[in-house]
Scaffold this active site. Structure first.
Site, PDB file in Angstrom:
ATOM      1  N   SER A   1     -34.136 -91.502   3.712  1.00 41.24           N
ATOM      2  CA  SER A   1     -34.627 -92.873   3.564  1.00 41.24           C
ATOM      3  C   SER A   1     -34.197 -93.725   4.761  1.00 41.24           C
ATOM      4  O   SER A   1     -34.557 -93.418   5.894  1.00 41.24           O
ATOM      5  CB  SER A   1     -34.137 -93.445   2.229  1.00 41.24           C
TER       6      SER A   1
ATOM      7  N   HIS B   1     -37.687 -89.939  -5.133  1.00 45.32           N
ATOM      8  CA  HIS B   1     -37.149 -90.344  -3.835  1.00 45.32           C
ATOM      9  C   HIS B   1     -35.801 -89.682  -3.535  1.00 45.32           C
ATOM     10  O   HIS B   1     -35.506 -89.362  -2.392  1.00 45.32           O
ATOM     11  CB  HIS B   1     -37.020 -91.859  -3.790  1.00 45.32           C
TER      12      HIS B   1
END
Length: 253
Positions: free
Chosen positions: A84, A234
């Site tokens: 990320s 995620h």
């Protein structure tokens, strides 16, 4: 900036960078597995974990932090994994310092700009009155009004600690992160690229890497390949650790 880090194992060096609101601790389980074949550096990025706080928070300075970390510890040609926000730091570093690393793995992020979407989390964290806080359970109850997912709250509240006077404080630099949230959402500069071997790992249930993003990825990383892990969101490394490790280790071999 001297970044805090944890070191595991021996062998080919491998640096792991966490995502927004995270820390090196989030990657300890994966780090221990990878340390069976690598010397692993789990790094806290600026304004996170036990690394110093700064009023500046963008990918240019975080890539410089990584460069200084590599030079300070005399790390030669490391592999780099970034998740990320850490993935964007790693990408920024890679395209500006292609001779200072070996292989790059980017976890569930593309080199594009994203709409700002952490507003609710930031409001929730700010809603916790640290001066009146008696327990982590109280913090969890306050945050639950903004973040209904228990697992996400547990992740976020790992940033809550106590100072030398036993008062609750944030490890993260919350005010600077809020101020810098647009910079954190930005993409890479279009004139930069590197032909080093690169792997993008996405979660099939995540929205961060879409089919149309493959063109953007190839523009920056012509020798990149993209692998999606079914059923993962995620936080791929936490949700599907075995599948994640298999993909990573196959690439690093």
């Amino acid at each position: 900036m001297k970044l805090h880090y944890q070191e595991l194992g021996e062998g080919k060096p491998l640096i792991i960078l966490h995502g927004l609101f995270g820390s090196s601790d989030n990657w300890m389980t994966i780090g221990k597995k990878l340390a069976e074949n690598h010397k692993v550096y789990l790094v806290d990025q600026r304004n996170h974990g036990d690394s110093p706080h700064s009023d500046t928070h963008n990918y240019e300075v975080m890539a410089t932090d990584l460069k200084e970390f590599i030079q300070e510890h005399k790390i030669e040609n490391p592999h780099i994994i970034g998740h990320s926000m850490g993935g964007k730091t790693a990408m920024q570093f890679a395209v500006t310092n292609p001779d200072l690393y070996d292989k790059l793995i980017v976890v569930d992020i593309a080199p594009k700009a994203y709409p700002v979407h952490h507003d609710t989390i930031l409001e929730g964290l700010k809603s916790i009155n640290l001066t009146e806080l008696n327990s982590r359970n109280d913090a969890d109850k306050a945050l639950a009004e903004y973040v209904p997912e228990k697992g996400v709250r547990q992740f976020l509240l790992k940033n809550l600690t106590r100072d030398e006077n036993k008062n609750f404080v944030w490890k993260i630099n919350l005010s600077v992160i809020e101020k810098s949230i647009e910079a954190i959402s930005k993409g890479l500069e279009k004139h930069l690229s590197t032909e080093k071997d690169t792997l993008f790992i996405g979660g099939s249930e995540s929205h961060y890497i879409k089919n149309e993003d493959h063109i953007v990825i190839i523009n920056f990383f012509p020798n990149a390949k993209v692998e999606m892990i079914e059923g993962a969101g995620h936080w791929i490394h936490a949700e599907k650790p075995e599948e994640f490790l298999e993909v990573v280790m196959n690439f690093l071999r």
